[in-house]
Write a protein that holds these residues in place. Structure first.
Motif, PDB file in Angstrom:
ATOM      1  N   HIS B 140      51.106  46.617  49.558  1.00  0.00           N
ATOM      2  CA  HIS B 140      49.846  46.844  50.255  1.00  0.00           C
ATOM      3  C   HIS B 140      48.789  45.792  50.018  1.00  0.00           C
ATOM      4  O   HIS B 140      47.759  45.790  50.694  1.00  0.00           O
ATOM      5  CB  HIS B 140      49.269  48.212  49.884  1.00  0.00           C
ATOM      6  N   GLY B 141      49.005  44.935  49.018  1.00  0.00           N
ATOM      7  CA  GLY B 141      47.945  43.960  48.776  1.00  0.00           C
ATOM      8  C   GLY B 141      48.321  42.997  47.684  1.00  0.00           C
ATOM      9  O   GLY B 141      49.242  43.249  46.896  1.00  0.00           O
ATOM     10  N   ILE B 142      47.621  41.879  47.671  1.00  0.00           N
ATOM     11  CA  ILE B 142      47.815  40.896  46.615  1.00  0.00           C
ATOM     12  C   ILE B 142      46.433  40.508  46.086  1.00  0.00           C
ATOM     13  O   ILE B 142      45.488  40.337  46.862  1.00  0.00           O
ATOM     14  CB  ILE B 142      48.610  39.672  47.141  1.00  0.00           C
ATOM     15  N   GLY B 143      46.340  40.431  44.758  1.00  0.00           N
ATOM     16  CA  GLY B 143      45.077  40.052  44.132  1.00  0.00           C
ATOM     17  C   GLY B 143      45.281  38.792  43.308  1.00  0.00           C
ATOM     18  O   GLY B 143      46.089  38.781  42.391  1.00  0.00           O
ATOM     19  N   VAL B 144      44.569  37.730  43.669  1.00  0.00           N
ATOM     20  CA  VAL B 144      44.712  36.452  42.974  1.00  0.00           C
ATOM     21  C   VAL B 144      43.468  36.223  42.115  1.00  0.00           C
ATOM     22  O   VAL B 144      42.344  36.370  42.592  1.00  0.00           O
ATOM     23  CB  VAL B 144      44.880  35.300  43.989  1.00  0.00           C
ATOM     24  N   THR B 145      43.672  35.890  40.850  1.00  0.00           N
ATOM     25  CA  THR B 145      42.540  35.690  39.946  1.00  0.00           C
ATOM     26  C   THR B 145      42.555  34.266  39.402  1.00  0.00           C
ATOM     27  O   THR B 145      43.610  33.669  39.186  1.00  0.00           O
ATOM     28  CB  THR B 145      42.563  36.683  38.771  1.00  0.00           C
ATOM     29  N   ILE B 146      41.374  33.762  39.197  1.00  0.00           N
ATOM     30  CA  ILE B 146      41.196  32.342  38.942  1.00  0.00           C
ATOM     31  C   ILE B 146      39.894  32.181  38.153  1.00  0.00           C
ATOM     32  O   ILE B 146      38.956  32.944  38.359  1.00  0.00           O
ATOM     33  CB  ILE B 146      41.163  31.655  40.333  1.00  0.00           C
ATOM     34  N   SER B 147      39.842  31.227  37.242  1.00  0.00           N
ATOM     35  CA  SER B 147      38.592  31.069  36.502  1.00  0.00           C
ATOM     36  C   SER B 147      37.597  30.275  37.349  1.00  0.00           C
ATOM     37  O   SER B 147      37.997  29.486  38.206  1.00  0.00           O
ATOM     38  CB  SER B 147      38.830  30.400  35.154  1.00  0.00           C
ATOM     39  N   GLY B 148      36.337  30.496  37.123  1.00  0.00           N
ATOM     40  CA  GLY B 148      35.304  29.780  37.878  1.00  0.00           C
ATOM     41  C   GLY B 148      34.409  30.723  38.645  1.00  0.00           C
ATOM     42  O   GLY B 148      34.423  31.932  38.419  1.00  0.00           O
ATOM     43  N   ASP B 149      33.626  30.159  39.556  1.00  0.00           N
ATOM     44  CA  ASP B 149      32.679  30.931  40.353  1.00  0.00           C
ATOM     45  C   ASP B 149      33.403  31.431  41.600  1.00  0.00           C
ATOM     46  O   ASP B 149      33.603  30.694  42.560  1.00  0.00           O
ATOM     47  CB  ASP B 149      31.494  30.015  40.717  1.00  0.00           C
ATOM     48  N   VAL B 150      33.824  32.689  41.538  1.00  0.00           N
ATOM     49  CA  VAL B 150      34.647  33.269  42.604  1.00  0.00           C
ATOM     50  C   VAL B 150      33.849  34.380  43.284  1.00  0.00           C
ATOM     51  O   VAL B 150      33.394  35.304  42.618  1.00  0.00           O
ATOM     52  CB  VAL B 150      35.961  33.849  42.022  1.00  0.00           C
ATOM     53  N   ASP B 151      33.664  34.277  44.583  1.00  0.00           N
ATOM     54  CA  ASP B 151      32.960  35.317  45.337  1.00  0.00           C
ATOM     55  C   ASP B 151      34.000  36.267  45.936  1.00  0.00           C
ATOM     56  O   ASP B 151      34.611  35.972  46.965  1.00  0.00           O
ATOM     57  CB  ASP B 151      32.104  34.664  46.426  1.00  0.00           C
ATOM     58  N   GLY B 152      34.196  37.389  45.257  1.00  0.00           N
ATOM     59  CA  GLY B 152      35.216  38.342  45.685  1.00  0.00           C
ATOM     60  C   GLY B 152      34.904  38.970  47.029  1.00  0.00           C
ATOM     61  O   GLY B 152      35.804  39.389  47.753  1.00  0.00           O
ATOM     62  N   HIS B 153      33.599  39.046  47.380  1.00  0.00           N
ATOM     63  CA  HIS B 153      33.231  39.715  48.627  1.00  0.00           C
ATOM     64  C   HIS B 153      33.616  38.893  49.849  1.00  0.00           C
ATOM     65  O   HIS B 153      34.129  39.422  50.828  1.00  0.00           O
ATOM     66  CB  HIS B 153      31.736  40.041  48.636  1.00  0.00           C
ATOM     67  N   THR B 154      33.379  37.590  49.781  1.00  0.00           N
ATOM     68  CA  THR B 154      33.743  36.758  50.924  1.00  0.00           C
ATOM     69  C   THR B 154      35.141  36.161  50.750  1.00  0.00           C
ATOM     70  O   THR B 154      35.668  35.547  51.669  1.00  0.00           O
ATOM     71  CB  THR B 154      32.756  35.593  51.107  1.00  0.00           C
ATOM     72  N   GLY B 155      35.737  36.341  49.567  1.00  0.00           N
ATOM     73  CA  GLY B 155      37.080  35.800  49.344  1.00  0.00           C
ATOM     74  C   GLY B 155      37.096  34.292  49.133  1.00  0.00           C
ATOM     75  O   GLY B 155      38.108  33.637  49.373  1.00  0.00           O
ATOM     76  N   THR B 156      35.968  33.754  48.653  1.00  0.00           N
ATOM     77  CA  THR B 156      35.850  32.301  48.513  1.00  0.00           C
ATOM     78  C   THR B 156      35.763  31.871  47.049  1.00  0.00           C
ATOM     79  O   THR B 156      34.996  32.459  46.287  1.00  0.00           O
ATOM     80  CB  THR B 156      34.567  31.814  49.233  1.00  0.00           C
ATOM     81  N   ILE B 180      50.109  39.458  53.622  1.00  0.00           N
ATOM     82  CA  ILE B 180      49.694  40.646  52.860  1.00  0.00           C
ATOM     83  C   ILE B 180      48.173  40.600  52.703  1.00  0.00           C
ATOM     84  O   ILE B 180      47.617  39.547  52.415  1.00  0.00           O
ATOM     85  CB  ILE B 180      50.333  40.642  51.440  1.00  0.00           C
ATOM     86  N   PRO B 181      47.475  41.756  52.870  1.00  0.00           N
ATOM     87  CA  PRO B 181      46.030  41.756  52.630  1.00  0.00           C
ATOM     88  C   PRO B 181      45.723  41.195  51.242  1.00  0.00           C
ATOM     89  O   PRO B 181      46.316  41.634  50.256  1.00  0.00           O
ATOM     90  CB  PRO B 181      45.647  43.237  52.718  1.00  0.00           C
ATOM     91  N   ALA B 182      44.842  40.199  51.186  1.00  0.00           N
ATOM     92  CA  ALA B 182      44.594  39.515  49.915  1.00  0.00           C
ATOM     93  C   ALA B 182      43.146  39.646  49.464  1.00  0.00           C
ATOM     94  O   ALA B 182      42.227  39.624  50.276  1.00  0.00           O
ATOM     95  CB  ALA B 182      44.947  38.034  50.049  1.00  0.00           C
ATOM     96  N   VAL B 183      42.963  39.805  48.161  1.00  0.00           N
ATOM     97  CA  VAL B 183      41.634  39.743  47.560  1.00  0.00           C
ATOM     98  C   VAL B 183      41.699  38.720  46.426  1.00  0.00           C
ATOM     99  O   VAL B 183      42.773  38.433  45.898  1.00  0.00           O
ATOM    100  CB  VAL B 183      41.165  41.115  47.005  1.00  0.00           C
ATOM    101  N   ILE B 184      40.537  38.172  46.081  1.00  0.00           N
ATOM    102  CA  ILE B 184      40.489  37.263  44.941  1.00  0.00           C
ATOM    103  C   ILE B 184      39.359  37.697  44.019  1.00  0.00           C
ATOM    104  O   ILE B 184      38.451  38.410  44.437  1.00  0.00           O
ATOM    105  CB  ILE B 184      40.288  35.780  45.358  1.00  0.00           C
ATOM    106  N   GLU B 185      39.453  37.293  42.763  1.00  0.00           N
ATOM    107  CA  GLU B 185      38.401  37.649  41.805  1.00  0.00           C
ATOM    108  C   GLU B 185      38.435  36.650  40.660  1.00  0.00           C
ATOM    109  O   GLU B 185      39.471  36.041  40.381  1.00  0.00           O
ATOM    110  CB  GLU B 185      38.636  39.086  41.289  1.00  0.00           C
ATOM    111  N   ASN B 186      37.298  36.468  40.043  1.00  0.00           N
ATOM    112  CA  ASN B 186      37.231  35.696  38.804  1.00  0.00           C
ATOM    113  C   ASN B 186      38.180  36.334  37.783  1.00  0.00           C
ATOM    114  O   ASN B 186      38.251  37.560  37.673  1.00  0.00           O
ATOM    115  CB  ASN B 186      35.785  35.733  38.296  1.00  0.00           C
ATOM    116  N   ASP B 187      38.913  35.502  37.044  1.00  0.00           N
ATOM    117  CA  ASP B 187      39.981  36.053  36.201  1.00  0.00           C
ATOM    118  C   ASP B 187      39.470  36.946  35.064  1.00  0.00           C
ATOM    119  O   ASP B 187      40.087  37.975  34.766  1.00  0.00           O
ATOM    120  CB  ASP B 187      40.905  34.938  35.674  1.00  0.00           C
ATOM    121  N   VAL B 188      38.347  36.569  34.465  1.00  0.00           N
ATOM    122  CA  VAL B 188      37.829  37.390  33.358  1.00  0.00           C
ATOM    123  C   VAL B 188      37.322  38.728  33.896  1.00  0.00           C
ATOM    124  O   VAL B 188      37.523  39.781  33.285  1.00  0.00           O
ATOM    125  CB  VAL B 188      36.715  36.647  32.589  1.00  0.00           C
TER     126      VAL B 188
END
Lengths: 383, 383
Positions: B140-156, B180-188
């Motif tokens: 149903h979804g994939i969540g990618v996490t990455i260090s840095g300034d990540v805007d989860g709302h716009t996916g940028t 697959i529906p994707a979201v991203i977020e800062n890793d911490v």
């Protein structure tokens, strides 16, 4: 009907209306997550008993149908808010929306618990006597605010250094003396509630309120809630370890913001800089304004420490805005530049976009915070 | 039925069940403020479509009537979580409750956006192939996490220093590449969501998660919500201005925690202390364990700076617990004493009662945080 008997959803609806003003049912639904059916169910007894009202004028038209606004009925109840300082009580009488109806001050002859409680009761009586005829019988609560470690949930002042009080069950004592349901709160946190509700914190996703004066305090609001700290401590920015000084703080450490930037710290440093052991803050300010380089450097150092404190708050919680208030804003021109320069240099990345706003707030506004806390808690008064 | 069509109260109910496990209807009411009627209304389509289920066993008896527990159906959907590091992807496949079903890692040949996105898509395919037969079709979804300034709302990804990415619309790119529906977020922050949901943050009123390694990061959870910062920045404890050093930080300032306590800073200081310009961190650790006083002093200084950072977090937000994790915990014995001593001395008053917990969390747990974020957002995927 008593409010304490209402379901949690009623408190949620009521507090949402208190904080965000007249709203349509649709807006209430968006803000609370309550379904239209649930809103009707919890609103009905509040409407019947006059706590909320439907405003006649349509706010917006959806598919041709006027949407009614629901609002808190300001005159349904009134509240007393009191700020306790070391030598004075500052009191206000407000309506349910924390609009000020009357103000009064009283000198404190001593800091003894009994004296203060009695003075609070007398001040509440004076304020009640000034109430508009309709409101006089509707005094629903009193909110007393005080600096220090205040547990609002149990109604206990755990420790107030300037009054030298420890474990004082103040809410209970005030309630007994006044016969009015009483709540207590840390003064900076109450002021933060006030700013969130009807000040320059309205509508912000998060903000911090930093007060500069005898001490340096900070209230934090995130997502519409004031952060209270799991162990009752939060916003202790005066004791952030920013270094840069060997001066010993009142807490026993060196390098605290307060050790450089509190009123006492500035006065002591100015005394050392001028060699005048009885120099007052007022005289230090005049010397600085007259261009005395050594005294100006004392204020600049304070501004640098405050800038580091604000940058630390921005780096940790990333607020939308930081409001700077307290007695210290009277001399803000002497350290503003240093505060802003240091903040800009030390706030990390986009955290530096946080808006810094200076706002003089007289003690009546702090007292109004106490009334706001009392109004917010009428669903769950002090235990 | 699609989840995105459900009312906000359905998301609230579902997320409450995700975070707090099986609950009775009464408990759901207490946690969400929803009335029994509203709970029935929003639960019915979720029950019908198999997202939640009523457990047969009674949890408690109120007035003789058994109270049914409602739970999320773990096997109703599965998710991929990926943590991106500088040279590797770490992936997990989880069920709806973020229980790990499979894990996989992939080497990154380059840090170029196209290469990373393609590698994420291939890793997701490999993980999907390892899914239990029933779950394979339910990704149903994939969540990618990455260090840095990540805007989860716009996916940028606004800025990721270690990948040298700026303004990369990563959620959209991953969604296109994987279908697959994707979201991203800062890793911490994603790891903080994971700790809040199924780690040692469960049930706490507030906690902070401080990660020590190449950088020093911090996630903050207050009242069950991860603090994201009004401008996308929060928890930047690596750049708290604690002073005590002239070393220049990667951000250009001096006195930052990271300038003393990051892995790179420790290695550089150990090189200077030993006069060995190619000393590695591994060798520094061995020297310290063998009793080299100069190298031990480097670790102690790092511990002192970390203790100041933790005390600052405690003084500002007053969390119930601080969790210490990251690669740095492998050498924790070399600075633990200094961290605890400094924290105890500098946390103000009752803030020092905050519990410090050290917790090694392998990268698979960070990836699981990505899956947890994806599961939380199935009601509102990336725009």
């Amino acid at each position: 009907m008593t409010l304490a008997d209402q379901p949690p959803a009623a408190a949620l609806l009521f507090q949402t209306l208190l904080a965000h003003g007249p709203l349509t049912r649709a807006e209430i639904g968006r803000r609370t997550g309550l379904s239209p059916g649930a809103i009707t169910k919890v609103a009905t007894p509040l409407l019947t008993d006059g706590w909320i009202t439907e405003l006649g004028r349509p706010a917006e038209r959806t598919a041709g149908r006027p949407a009614t606004l629901i609002a808190v009925r300001a005159d349904r109840a009134c509240f007393v808010g009191v700020k306790v300082t070391g030598d004075e009580l500052i009191g206000v009488l407000t309506d349910l929306t924390a609009r000020t109806l009357a103000t009064a001050r009283a000198h404190l002859a001593s800091r003894d618990v009994g004296t203060v409680v009695l003075a609070v009761a007398r001040l509440a009586d004076r304020l009640r006597a000034q109430a508009p005829p309709r409101a006089a019988g509707a005094l629903h609560g009193i909110g007393v605010t005080i600096s220090g470690d205040v547990d609002g949930h149990t109604g206990t002042v755990q420790y107030s250094p300037f009054l030298n009080w420890r474990r004082v069950p103040l809410a209970r004592l005030v309630q007994t003396a006044t016969g009015i349901p009483a709540v207590i709160e840390n003064d900076v946190r109450a002021l933060t509630v006030a700013e969130q509700w009807f000040g320059v914190g309205v509508g912000l996703s998060s903000f911090a309120l930093v007060t500069v004066g005898a001490g340096i305090g900070c209230g934090i609001s995130i997502g519409g809630r004031v952060v209270s700290g799991a162990h009752g401590v939060s916003g202790e920015v005066g004791h952030l370890p920013v270094g840069g000084t060997d001066r010993v703080c009142t807490c026993g450490n060196t390098g605290c913001v307060e050790a450089v930037a509190s009123a006492q710290a500035i006065t002591e440093q100015a005394r050392r800089a001028t060699g005048d052991p009885v120099l007052t803050m007022g005289r230090a300010v005049r010397l600085a304004h007259a261009g005395n380089t050594d005294v100006r450097a004392v204020f600049a150092r304070a501004g640098h420490a405050l800038g580091l404190a604000l940058a630390s708050v921005a780096n940790v919680i990333g607020p939308e805005r930081i409001i700077i208030s307290g007695e210290g804003v009277a001399t803000y021109d002497l350290y503003e530049e240093q505060i802003r320069t240091t903040f800009a240099a030390r706030a990390f990345g986009a955290a530096a976009e946080c808006d810094l706003v200076v706002r003089p707030l007289p003690f009546e506004e702090w007292a109004r915070g106490g009334a706001a806390v009392a109004a917010q808690r009428i669903f769950a008064p002090a235990k």
